[in-house]
Design a protein around this motif. Structure first.
Motif, PDB file in Angstrom:
ATOM      1  N   TYR A 143     -26.444 -47.259 -69.957  1.00  0.00           N
ATOM      2  CA  TYR A 143     -25.300 -46.346 -69.903  1.00  0.00           C
ATOM      3  C   TYR A 143     -24.212 -46.876 -68.974  1.00  0.00           C
ATOM      4  CZ  TYR A 143     -26.793 -44.595 -65.313  1.00  0.00           C
ATOM      5  OH  TYR A 143     -27.120 -44.496 -63.993  1.00  0.00           O
ATOM      6  N   GLU A 144     -24.609 -47.599 -67.905  1.00  0.00           N
ATOM      7  CA  GLU A 144     -23.611 -48.182 -67.009  1.00  0.00           C
ATOM      8  C   GLU A 144     -22.788 -49.241 -67.730  1.00  0.00           C
ATOM      9  OE1 GLU A 144     -25.114 -48.283 -62.546  1.00  0.00           O
ATOM     10  OE2 GLU A 144     -26.562 -49.240 -63.872  1.00  0.00           O
ATOM     11  N   MET A 145     -23.481 -50.108 -68.477  1.00  0.00           N
ATOM     12  CA  MET A 145     -22.769 -51.170 -69.190  1.00  0.00           C
ATOM     13  C   MET A 145     -21.881 -50.582 -70.289  1.00  0.00           C
ATOM     14  SD  MET A 145     -22.153 -54.356 -69.396  1.00  0.00           S
ATOM     15  CE  MET A 145     -23.419 -54.947 -68.274  1.00  0.00           C
ATOM     16  N   GLY A 146     -22.389 -49.615 -71.041  1.00  0.00           N
ATOM     17  CA  GLY A 146     -21.580 -49.015 -72.098  1.00  0.00           C
ATOM     18  C   GLY A 146     -20.347 -48.319 -71.556  1.00  0.00           C
ATOM     19  N   LYS A 147     -20.509 -47.622 -70.445  1.00  0.00           N
ATOM     20  CA  LYS A 147     -19.370 -46.939 -69.833  1.00  0.00           C
ATOM     21  C   LYS A 147     -18.321 -47.928 -69.348  1.00  0.00           C
ATOM     22  CE  LYS A 147     -18.364 -43.344 -66.404  1.00  0.00           C
ATOM     23  NZ  LYS A 147     -18.951 -42.462 -65.363  1.00  0.00           N
ATOM     24  N   MET A 148     -18.785 -49.041 -68.757  1.00  0.00           N
ATOM     25  CA  MET A 148     -17.837 -50.047 -68.268  1.00  0.00           C
ATOM     26  C   MET A 148     -17.118 -50.734 -69.422  1.00  0.00           C
ATOM     27  SD  MET A 148     -16.501 -51.394 -65.579  1.00  0.00           S
ATOM     28  CE  MET A 148     -17.618 -51.042 -64.210  1.00  0.00           C
ATOM     29  N   VAL A 149     -17.822 -51.004 -70.511  1.00  0.00           N
ATOM     30  CA  VAL A 149     -17.181 -51.620 -71.682  1.00  0.00           C
ATOM     31  C   VAL A 149     -16.080 -50.716 -72.223  1.00  0.00           C
ATOM     32  CG1 VAL A 149     -17.555 -52.317 -74.078  1.00  0.00           C
ATOM     33  CG2 VAL A 149     -19.160 -53.043 -72.313  1.00  0.00           C
ATOM     34  N   ASN A 150     -16.343 -49.421 -72.326  1.00  0.00           N
ATOM     35  CA  ASN A 150     -15.332 -48.486 -72.815  1.00  0.00           C
ATOM     36  C   ASN A 150     -14.122 -48.424 -71.892  1.00  0.00           C
ATOM     37  OD1 ASN A 150     -16.878 -47.785 -75.059  1.00  0.00           O
ATOM     38  ND2 ASN A 150     -17.923 -46.134 -73.973  1.00  0.00           N
ATOM     39  N   ARG A 151     -14.371 -48.475 -70.595  1.00  0.00           N
ATOM     40  CA  ARG A 151     -13.253 -48.427 -69.643  1.00  0.00           C
ATOM     41  C   ARG A 151     -12.388 -49.676 -69.746  1.00  0.00           C
ATOM     42  NH1 ARG A 151     -15.152 -46.812 -63.715  1.00  0.00           N
ATOM     43  NH2 ARG A 151     -12.880 -46.968 -63.480  1.00  0.00           N
ATOM     44  N   VAL A 152     -13.026 -50.845 -69.859  1.00  0.00           N
ATOM     45  CA  VAL A 152     -12.256 -52.095 -69.945  1.00  0.00           C
ATOM     46  C   VAL A 152     -11.462 -52.143 -71.253  1.00  0.00           C
ATOM     47  CG1 VAL A 152     -12.434 -54.603 -70.070  1.00  0.00           C
ATOM     48  CG2 VAL A 152     -13.839 -53.342 -68.447  1.00  0.00           C
ATOM     49  N   VAL A 153     -12.101 -51.747 -72.356  1.00  0.00           N
ATOM     50  CA  VAL A 153     -11.416 -51.760 -73.647  1.00  0.00           C
ATOM     51  C   VAL A 153     -10.235 -50.794 -73.645  1.00  0.00           C
ATOM     52  CG1 VAL A 153     -11.672 -51.172 -76.089  1.00  0.00           C
ATOM     53  CG2 VAL A 153     -13.425 -52.517 -74.956  1.00  0.00           C
ATOM     54  N   GLY A 154     -10.429 -49.613 -73.056  1.00  0.00           N
ATOM     55  CA  GLY A 154      -9.331 -48.651 -72.982  1.00  0.00           C
ATOM     56  C   GLY A 154      -8.215 -49.096 -72.057  1.00  0.00           C
ATOM     57  N   PHE A 155      -8.560 -49.759 -70.954  1.00  0.00           N
ATOM     58  CA  PHE A 155      -7.549 -50.198 -69.995  1.00  0.00           C
ATOM     59  C   PHE A 155      -6.695 -51.326 -70.564  1.00  0.00           C
ATOM     60  CE2 PHE A 155      -6.190 -52.929 -66.466  1.00  0.00           C
ATOM     61  CZ  PHE A 155      -5.517 -52.012 -65.676  1.00  0.00           C
TER      62      PHE A 155
END
Length: 537
Positions: A143-155
């Motif tokens: 869940y940590e990796m998935g959350k970080m991937v979504n944040r980077v893609v959105g940013f």
């Protein structure tokens, strides 16, 4: 004058190297009593073993320089574990530089950020890198990796490309340690078969909404079993860092889909999940032939209306190209008759042959071809012209690898292919079944509510008449007592059929919730909105 603390001798000398006092008689080093304050402040002079740096650091490097150095070391370490080259490592550093505005960072969060950027870079290059492998290299939770991937893609405003499931399978087959002793030719054959099977799985929606790793593991184990290479799901799942239970579920779904395809074979009713691996060569051959035919062409049917098969396709598959038979002499043999019928000279509608008879024709044709001992060169040329240069080994191979599905295709191309089975997504089927089940529960809940609001009076009077009593001669208390007893018996009888979902549905119906909303199954949201009024101010 001071004396030695051991021998009391006054022959004390000063050591020129250390500056300490030593007794020349016994050699004992005396207690230090000549302390000199060396440093005058935080920016004092250079000592013998310690170099005094700038204020508050203790080294020649500032905090920012040390942070940049350690963060770059962390990036190189993680990219090395993922087998990244110099070009992709620079792409990862460039992406991290954009995200952190050149500040980089330290700590656990930064390692997760590095793993997320590695995953995004590979997805942008359309390369297969499962997120489970990234998690294993970084050492964090999913869940940590998935959350970080979504944040980077959105940013960064990126759009991830479709995951390359075919590339992942090819990478797993070539890199799996259990295949280290297998010949390279067989590995290449397994790669082609695996690509074909996994694209069939994609067409059957077995990968829709699922993690790609377990699907690839299931196909790898299936292809290995078909080719006689026994591998355990547990070993593959552990090496690929995926859940074993999920891999077993995907493998079971794949076998069930293969069994459905096998029902098109003459002996399909005898094929099940337990023996599908033994029948897999025939099933895969059938699927390969179906994938190479034109879906727009009208298929032939037998006289009873059952789906037939195109014998022209069978000959084309066996001979590897269209054969034209012209001027065949001696046409009284079964082989010549069969070939003439297949060529269409007598018409397919007049050919009434069972599967057993067709197998006999094929066997005799093959025997004639193999046992023909030619004595002169002219016979060789005539028979070669008749067969169009057919290779004998084609009769014994169950996998040719000439289908387009042995190479990676787009989803639009896959949906146009026919592999003997067209199904709906499993998630859609389960959703429809769940809605149907909730609809039944709503109907039963409404019946229970109506039975309570409008109790059946006839039931109580029938109970008194059954006991020899007149309902009019009994008091209202007696009638209510009998009704309570009968209702208790009904509740006791139907106790096992009512669960928590039934009580929730009853509560929602009593609060005037529409049945269409209840069928969707969002109970928590409906309870908060209509029952507990949490959505109202």
């Amino acid at each position: 004058m001071a004396a030695c603390r051991s021998c009391k001798s006054k022959a004390l000398v000063t050591d020129s190297v250390t500056g300490g006092t030593v007794c020349s008689s016994c050699g004992i080093v005396q207690d230090f009593d000549d302390y000199q304050h060396t440093f005058g402040g935080v920016s004092g002079p250079q000592g013998t073993f310690v170099r005094v740096g700038t204020s508050g650091t203790g080294t020649d490097y500032s905090y920012k320089e040390r942070k940049l150095y350690e963060s770059n070391q962390m990036i190189e370490d993680i990219t090395f574990r993922l087998s990244f080259g110099d070009i992709r490592t620079r792409e990862v550093k460039s992406m991290i530089n954009k995200v952190t505005d050149g500040e980089f960072g330290l700590g656990n969060w930064f390692s997760v950020l590095v793993g997320a950027c590695c995953y995004i870079v590979m997805r942008q290059d359309n390369k297969a890198l499962p997120i489970s492998e990234v998690i294993g290299a970084v050492g964090c939770e999913l869940y940590e990796m998935g959350k970080m991937v979504n944040r980077v893609v959105g940013f960064l405003g990126l759009e991830l490309k479709e995951f390359d499931l075919v590339g992942l399978l090819e990478k797993m087959i070539k890199g799996f340690s259990g295949f280290s002793g297998v010949e390279e030719e067989k590995i290449d054959l397994m790669v082609k078969q695996g690509i074909f099977v996994i694209q069939c799985a994609i067409k059957w929606f077995l990968s829709t909404g699922r993690r790609p790793g377990p699907v690839a593991v299931a196909v790898l184990v299936f292809v290995g079993a078909v080719n006689g290479v026994e591998v355990r799901i547990e070993d593959v799942a552990k090496e690929m860092n995926v859940a074993i239970r999920t891999c077993k579920l995907r493998y079971k779904e794949l076998l069930e889909a293969m069994v459905e395809v096998a029902q098109n074979l003459p002996w399909g009713s005898d094929v099940n999940v337990k023996n599908i691996v033994k029948n897999a060569p025939f099933v895969l051959k059938y699927m390969e032939m179906k994938s190479m035919e034109d879906r727009g062409r009208e298929k032939s049917k037998f006289s009873d209306g059952s789906p037939g098969f195109d014998l022209g396709d069978v000959v084309e598959e066996c001979l590897s190209k269209e054969v034209e038979y012209k001027g065949i002499d001696g046409g009284d043999s079964a082989v010549d008759n069969g070939l003439r019928c297949l060529n269409g000279t007598e018409g397919l509608e007049n050919l009434k042959v069972s599967h057993g008879e067709l197998a006999k024709v094929y066997s005799k044709f093959k025997a004639e071809f193999l046992n023909r001992n030619l004595t002169n060169k002219n016979d060789t040329v005539d028979y070669g012209d008749r067969l169009g240069g057919l290779d004998v080994e084609l009769f014994d191979e169950w996998w040719s690898g000439r289908s387009d599905m042995c190479e990676k295709l787009l989803m639009e191309q896959l949906l146009k292919k026919d592999v003997g089975l067209d199904v709906l997504p499993p998630s859609y089927i389960r959703g429809c079944n769940a809605v149907k089940k909730r609809r039944e529960k709503i109907r039963e809940a409404k019946r229970r509510i109506n039975s309570i609001i409008n109790p059946p009076i006839v039931t109580s009077s029938n109970a008194f008449l059954h006991n020899g009593l007149d309902a009019q001669s009994c008091s209202s208390d007696d009638i209510s007592t009998v009704e309570n007893v009968s209702s208790r018996k009904k509740r006791k009888k139907g106790h096992d059929t009512i669960d928590w979902e039934d009580f929730i549905i009853e509560s929602l119906l009593l609060h005037q919730v529409k049945e269409e909303e209840i069928e969707k199954g969002h109970y928590n949201a409906l309870l908060g909105l209509y029952v507990f009024k949490s959505g109202l101010v």
